[in-house]
Write an enzyme that holds these catalytic residues in place. Structure first.
Site, PDB file in Angstrom:
ATOM      1  N   LYS A 135       0.760  -1.269  -0.118  1.00 39.13           N
ATOM      2  CA  LYS A 135      -0.068  -0.205  -0.265  1.00 39.13           C
ATOM      3  C   LYS A 135       0.876   1.325   0.007  1.00 39.13           C
ATOM      4  CE  LYS A 135      -2.049  -1.062   3.665  1.00 39.13           C
ATOM      5  NZ  LYS A 135      -1.382  -2.120   4.000  1.00 39.13           N
ATOM      6  N   THR A 136       1.699   1.276   0.950  1.00 40.46           N
ATOM      7  CA  THR A 136       2.620   2.312   0.978  1.00 40.46           C
ATOM      8  C   THR A 136       3.557   2.670  -0.310  1.00 40.46           C
ATOM      9  OG1 THR A 136       2.722   1.896   3.350  1.00 40.46           O
ATOM     10  CG2 THR A 136       4.432   3.458   2.444  1.00 40.46           C
TER      11      THR A 136
ATOM     12  N   GLN B  27      -5.574  -3.109  11.074  1.00 41.48           N
ATOM     13  CA  GLN B  27      -4.167  -2.468  11.591  1.00 41.48           C
ATOM     14  C   GLN B  27      -4.862  -1.443  12.358  1.00 41.48           C
ATOM     15  OE1 GLN B  27      -0.358  -2.658   9.608  1.00 41.48           O
ATOM     16  NE2 GLN B  27      -1.379  -3.418   7.883  1.00 41.48           N
TER      17      GLN B  27
ATOM     18  N   ARG C 152       5.200  -7.454  11.006  1.00 42.73           N
ATOM     19  CA  ARG C 152       6.438  -6.292  10.549  1.00 42.73           C
ATOM     20  C   ARG C 152       7.681  -7.396  10.091  1.00 42.73           C
ATOM     21  NH1 ARG C 152       4.442  -2.852   9.213  1.00 42.73           N
ATOM     22  NH2 ARG C 152       2.452  -4.161   9.461  1.00 42.73           N
TER      23      ARG C 152
HETATM   24  P1  ATP Z   1       1.835  -2.101   6.192  1.00 39.55           P
HETATM   25  O1  ATP Z   1       0.348  -2.512   6.113  1.00 39.55           O
HETATM   26  O2  ATP Z   1       2.680  -2.732   7.103  1.00 39.55           O
HETATM   27  O3  ATP Z   1       1.950  -0.629   6.051  1.00 39.55           O
HETATM   28  P2  ATP Z   1       2.113  -1.993   3.063  1.00 39.55           P
HETATM   29  O4  ATP Z   1       0.838  -2.430   2.601  1.00 39.55           O
HETATM   30  O5  ATP Z   1       2.159  -0.616   3.264  1.00 39.55           O
HETATM   31  O6  ATP Z   1       2.445  -2.578   4.707  1.00 39.55           O
HETATM   32  P3  ATP Z   1       4.786  -1.766   1.867  1.00 39.55           P
HETATM   33  O7  ATP Z   1       5.443  -1.651   3.103  1.00 39.55           O
HETATM   34  O8  ATP Z   1       4.531  -0.924   0.843  1.00 39.55           O
HETATM   35  O9  ATP Z   1       3.339  -2.590   2.295  1.00 39.55           O
HETATM   36  O10 ATP Z   1       5.391  -2.925   1.255  1.00 39.55           O
HETATM   37  C1  ATP Z   1       5.901  -4.352   1.897  1.00 39.55           C
HETATM   38  C2  ATP Z   1       7.123  -4.736   1.127  1.00 39.55           C
HETATM   39  O11 ATP Z   1       6.750  -5.466  -0.042  1.00 39.55           O
HETATM   40  C3  ATP Z   1       7.957  -3.649   0.945  1.00 39.55           C
HETATM   41  O12 ATP Z   1       9.386  -4.097   0.931  1.00 39.55           O
HETATM   42  C4  ATP Z   1       7.943  -3.397  -0.574  1.00 39.55           C
HETATM   43  O13 ATP Z   1       8.839  -2.833  -1.394  1.00 39.55           O
HETATM   44  C5  ATP Z   1       7.593  -4.838  -1.088  1.00 39.55           C
HETATM   45  N1  ATP Z   1       6.488  -4.631  -2.144  1.00 39.55           N
HETATM   46  C6  ATP Z   1       5.321  -4.064  -2.311  1.00 39.55           C
HETATM   47  N2  ATP Z   1       4.831  -4.194  -3.584  1.00 39.55           N
HETATM   48  C7  ATP Z   1       5.686  -5.092  -4.201  1.00 39.55           C
HETATM   49  C8  ATP Z   1       5.919  -5.573  -5.521  1.00 39.55           C
HETATM   50  N3  ATP Z   1       4.585  -5.458  -6.419  1.00 39.55           N
HETATM   51  N4  ATP Z   1       6.633  -6.268  -5.993  1.00 39.55           N
HETATM   52  C9  ATP Z   1       7.801  -6.602  -4.995  1.00 39.55           C
HETATM   53  N5  ATP Z   1       7.804  -6.084  -3.871  1.00 39.55           N
HETATM   54  C10 ATP Z   1       6.785  -5.183  -3.603  1.00 39.55           C
HETATM   55 MG    MG Z   2       2.283   0.948   4.859  1.00 37.55          MG
END
Ligand code: ATP
Ligand code: MG
Length: 732
Positions: free
Chosen positions: A32-33, A250, A592
């Site tokens: 997402k981030t 979360q 995490r």
């Molecule tokens: P949280 O809910 O904990 O905030 P999030 O959904 O924001 O998590 P991110 O932090 O954006 O998730 O991504 C998690 C990990 O997955 C990061 O290391 C990111 O670089 C990797 N990632 C995200 N999308 C992809 C993708 N399409 N291909 C490969 N790696 C990815």
């Molecule tokens: Mg995030």
């Protein structure tokens, strides 16, 4: 647009759907981030939007800084600006430009929590509100509640408003605000309220900002509260380009007013769901899915990952807390020997007092660490103050300790008094305490004489009583603990409890040598004088709240005991909702971890519940084949957990009585379990302790021993539920 190849098709959809109201709703680690960051870059690099027209909101300052640096790598250098910030950060920027409309200078100051407390104390003194009548926290809660009712800005804070002495004398808010106005100071609530007020009342300002902020993006939107949502909606009302991402599982700030329902009900033009987790191994993810499935109040969703199986998740059970921390350190050594970098390791815990044992274990092993978003245990103010008292008892010539505590708590001995004392001491070549001891009567300050007496009496007890008893007595006699109680500062009280408990551990471990005060002070010198270099490549320790949004290859979740995590206070206060919020916190913690996850807990005495430790219910919720257990967990411990959960489910929120109830159910105390007085740890005549009112004596008990009439040292008698009382001396 090559950079979009890093994303999956749904993330790409989220990035390129730039117009309208778009929501990404997805579990942890699904990118997402990452999508949000790429969207920013897409807007700037591909669509040519000026960063000045993009508002990108994150939850913490650290997250904002992280986001800015990620964006800086992607957009043409110099092209990102500081509208990548927190909501309060945005309010500050907004007000620096707009607050002149309300007659405030743009250089207004911001009151942090400590400043607000200090102001509250001044008001309480002025209004004659005793701290035993109302705590500082309650006073500030009242101010916040009045401010939330609207009208206070027009009523009190605009130019032309006069706050008369009569108003000040009768109204808490009038008194507080008039003090604020003296320094043009705004608290956190004002930052938001003023911003909303200006947007409401000044159409030209509203139109300017609505026009300016073409695109609004919000990370972690599940934790926005009502004001946050109102601001976002107001700012986005013209262009309607609002992009929100979040994960209702979360939401960990409901206790501070987060409204996840607003996220779930967000009127979106487009919804994007992401379900592939890129962060964690399947073993870690299975555990996260398994634990969170126990929440009833949620939209069911499961995550999957294509990552390789990875290593087993370990649940370590120690017989003592020391075993637990030793094990953690040994695992860290193994990881480092195997080529892991220290900064790849994070140790997480529920409450900040839990860092003490971990820090001591790491320091003993000379493993460098940092407390992310917090302060090291032995650097915390209340800990340093307490140790300074004991140092002065051990050595009255210790001027540094003297200066630290002479006005802690306040004895109203000002600079002139201390300067005079210093001059006298210099002339006589004596230490400050010795000089004060000699000259106190002629200096004309009764509080200084009382201080001399306090230290003299304390010194007489050195060697007569144990170090822990001495510490306990000094905490009470000095008033240090009373002040913290009056502030209702639970975190600081917990830190003091933890310090005291660590002294008891130390005494037990060295029982044969009968350790003296000097021995103990020497023992902790390693921790209090540790040379902390500012290193970034070190192990990170943090509360789970601080870990939100972050990821680490190796994660330890420690102190997984009922009462500590889930936190007993949260469950007691918020019942089922509290339990579910704690479980979401557990879900955040588990997710995490990238490569390896370690879950640890131990037996012993539980500070939170004031009874034996039982493994956390969250460990019981994990299917047996999903973890490898190290250490033997006696069946009665699991039984203890089950009983505790059961009793809490019946909403019998009485931890101390719970201890007895558990014992009764398991037949451990020999009574049938229906005689309340046998089950209750409290009896008439007994001395008990209350977090706010201090020490008191039980005068009578209700027939079921659930409430007690207690006379406190301030002379007042109060009726209190057992759950709010504890035994002043912790049974070890
Ligand atoms: P949280 O809910 O904990 O905030 P999030 O959904 O924001 O998590 P991110 O932090 O954006 O998730 O991504 C998690 C990990 O997955 C990061 O290391 C990111 O670089 C990797 N990632 C995200 N999308 C992809 C993708 N399409 N291909 C490969 N790696 C990815
Ligand atoms: Mg995030």
């Amino acid at each position: 647009m090559r950079f979009l190849e890093d994303l999956n098709s749904r993330q790409r959809e989220a990035v390129t759907a730039t117009e309208g109201r778009v929501r990404v709703i997805a579990g942890a680690g699904t990118g997402k981030t990452k999508a949000l960051t790429y969207r920013y870059a897409y807007l700037v690099n591909v669509l040519g939007i000026d960063p000045a027209n993009i508002l990108c909101l994150t939850f913490t300052n650290k997250a904002a800084a992280e986001m800015r640096s990620r964006i800086a790598l992607m957009v043409h250098s110099g092209d990102y600006n500081d509208f990548v910030c927190t909501l309060h950060g945005f309010c500050v920027k907004f007000l620096r430009k707009e607050i002149y409309r309300l007659g405030f200078p743009k250089s207004f100051t911001i009151l942090d929590e400590e400043d607000a407390k200090a102001l509250a104390k001044e008001c309480m003194d002025e209004l004659g509100i005793k701290r035993t009548e109302k705590t500082v926290k309650k006073f500030l809660d009242g101010i916040a509640a009045e401010k939330a009712l609207n009208g206070y800005i027009e009523g009190y804070m605009l130019p032309g408003n006069v706050i008369t002495d009569a108003m000040r004398r009768t109204g808490n808010l009038a008194c507080f605000v008039s003090r604020q106005l003296k320094g043009w100071a705004l608290d956190f609530d004002d930052l938001m309220n003023f911003t909303l007020f200006i947007l409401d009342r000044f159409p030209d300002a509203r139109e300017y900002w609505q026009e300016q902020l073409n695109y609004i993006m919000v990370d972690e939107a599940q934790d926005c509260n009502t004001d946050d949502w109102n601001l976002i909606e107001k700012l986005g009302a013209k262009h309607r380009n609002i992009f929100v991402v979040g994960d209702p599982d979360q939401c960990i700030y409901e206790w501070r007013g987060a409204k996840p329902a607003r996220f779930v009900q967000f009127a979106s033009d487009k919804d994007i769901v992401l379900d592939e987790n890129y962060r964690s191994t399947p073993k870690i993810l299975d555990i996260a899915n398994c634990v969170i499935a126990n929440n009833k109040n949620r939209i069911p969703k499961d995550l999957f990952t294509r990552r390789a199986e990875g290593r087993a998740v370990i649940h370590f059970h120690g017989k003592t807390e020391k075993e637990e921390t030793d094990w953690i350190v040994s695992q860290i050594r193994l990881l480092l020997d195997g080529g892991a970098s220290p900064q790849d390791i994070a140790i997480l815990y529920r409450s900040s007092w839990q860092s003490r044992a971990l820090e001591q274990a790491l320091l003993s092993e000379q493993l460098a660490y940092v407390i992310w978003g917090g302060i090291r245990f032995f650097e915390r103010k209340e800990i340093k103050d307490t140790i300074a008292y004991l140092r002065l008892l051990a050595n009255p010539d210790d001027d540094l300790s003297f200066l630290r505590i002479i006005n802690m708590p306040s004895r109203k001995l000002g600079r002139a008094f201390l300067d005079r004392l210093r001059d006298l001491a210099a002339a006589e070549g004596a230490s400050l305490f010795r000089t004060l001891e000699k000259h106190a009567p002629e200096l004309g300050k009764p509080s200084a004489e009382a201080f001399v007496q306090l230290i003299t009496e304390g010194r007489e007890r050195v060697g007569q009583v144990t170090v822990s008893d001495l510490m306990n007595q000094m905490l009470e006699a000095s008033g240090l603990k009373r002040v913290i109680r009056e502030d209702q500062d639970e975190d600081r009280l917990e830190n003091l409890d933890e310090l005291l408990r660590s002294v008891r551990f130390y005494e037990q471990a060295h029982a044969e040598e009968e350790p003296t005060l000097t021995d103990w002070l020497q023992d902790i010198a390693l921790y209090t004088n540790a040379d902390y270099r500012k290193e970034t490549r070190v192990i990170k320790l943090m509360t789970i709240h601080q870990a939100k949004g972050l990821e680490f290859p190796y994660v330890f979740i420690t102190g997984l005991s009922e009462g500590t995590f889930p936190n007993m206070r949260t469950i007691r206060e918020y019942k089922k909702n509290g339990e579910e919020e704690e479980r979401r916190l557990m879900y955040v913690a588990i997710t995490r971890a990238e490569k390896a996850l370690f879950l640890t807990e131990s037996e012993g005495y539980n500070v939170a519940t004031k009874m034996s430790k039982y493994p956390s219910r969250f460990l019981a919720e994990i299917k047996k084949n999903m973890v490898v257990v190290e250490g033997t967990i006696p069946e009665e411990l699991w039984r203890g957990t089950r009983n505790l959960v059961h009793v809490l489910d019946e909403e019998n929120f009485v931890p101390e009585v719970l201890g007895a109830a558990v014992a009764a159910r398991t037949g451990a105390d020999g009574f049938a379990g229906d005689r309340a007085e046998y089950n209750s740890p409290f009896q008439v005549g007994q001395t008990v302790s209350h977090a706010i009112f201090g020490i008191g004596t039980i005068l009578s008990a209700s027939s079921d021993f659930s409430t007690f009439q207690v006379r406190f040292s301030d002379g007042a008698t109060r009726h209190l539920r057992a759950s709010f009382l504890s035994l002043p001396d912790m049974p070890e």
